[in-house]
Design an enzyme around this catalytic site. Structure first.
Site: not given
Ligand code: DGL
Length: 266
Positions: A11-12, A44, A74-75, A154, A186, A188
């Site tokens: 993931d990011s 994102g 990560c979506n 975060e 997402c 997160h």
């Molecule tokens: N957790 C991520 C997702 O599911 C990435 C969110 C991000 O880095 O903007 O999209």
């Protein structure tokens, strides 16, 4: 591919830890190798080209760690770089994204009007909308980009005044007025599931991808006879592209006091 090989997750940042956590609860014998691309967070609002390039490099690294499966937790990367990740795996590992299991789950549920919240990239790609309506053309969908939520999470803001006010501001949007289910699009967002539930007070059913993806991973490994039978002799490993306190604290929160965290430049 061997049963004892690890599962690679990326993931990011800390979002994919929600998937990793559910996965280790469900399959305690499995070893996890996690990569958080903290240097390039957030995904994102990055370009499609950038997301594809980061995802390919991370996949190459996870393949070098001999992962039997790569879970794009990560979506945003699932929406924009799934094919590139699959290609980079070159059949050396099974590739899974977080979107397809959630779409399949939602279409089997009682949902009639489904809301989706996610990053700008995920929502603009229209991936949930297209996949949901392909599987169930009667389903109505409503999507909303909620870009402040990732930096907020975060930075450790959840279950407090700041998070509830930002969340309310987004969820009050008339776009989401009539929904009966809400997909947390997402990885997160499971960290703010309680805040979201407080806002809706049971009026809307929350679809948390972390649990759904973990079950899908288990089924996929079991179908291919690749589930680890005995507890792994190796502990989970966590890699980041930039060291951040937030990542270390979250990984410790999910996986216990002592974690093996390494910074690595790809
Ligand atoms: N957790 C991520 C997702 O599911 C990435 C969110 C991000 O880095 O903007 O999209």
């Amino acid at each position: 591919m061997k049963k004892t090989n690890p599962i690679g997750i990326f993931d990011s940042g800390i979002g994919g830890l929600t998937v990793g956590h559910q996965l280790s609860k469900l399959m305690p014998n499995e070893q996890i190798v996690y990569f958080g691309d903290t240097k390039h967070l957030p995904y994102g609002d990055k370009s499609e080209e950038a997301i594809k390039s980061y995802s390919k490099k991370i996949t190459k690294f996870l393949i070098e760690q001999e992962c039997k499966m790569i879970v794009i937790a990560c979506n945003t990367a699932s929406a924009l770089a799934f094919n590139e990740v699959k290609e980079s795996c070159n059949k050396l590992a099974i590739t899974l994204n977080v979107i397809d299991p959630v779409v399949a789950y939602t279409c089997k549920s009682e949902a009639k009007i489904v809301g989706v919240i996610g990053t700008k990239n995920t929502i603009t790609s229209n991936v949930y909308d297209l996949k949901l309506r392909k599987l169930n053309p009667k389903l109505k969908t409503a999507s909303l980009a909620t870009p402040l939520l990732v930096p907020m999470i975060e930075e450790g803001f959840y279950e407090d005044k700041i998070s509830s006010s930002i969340i309310a501001n987004y969820l009050e949007n008339k776009q989401l007025k009539d929904i009966d289910h809400l997909i947390l699009g997402c990885t997160h967002y499971p960290l703010i599931e309680d805040d979201i539930n407080k806002f809706y007070k049971t009026r809307v059913t929350i679809i948390n991808s972390a649990k759904i993806v973990a079950k899908f991973v288990e089924k996929t490994l079991s179908d291919r006879n690749l589930l680890a039978r005995d507890p792994s002799t190796k502990s989970h490993s966590f890699f980041v592209s930039d060291y951040t306190k937030s990542f270390e604290q979250s990984a410790q929160h999910f996986f216990g006091a002592r974690i093996n965290l390494t910074k690595i430049v790809l």
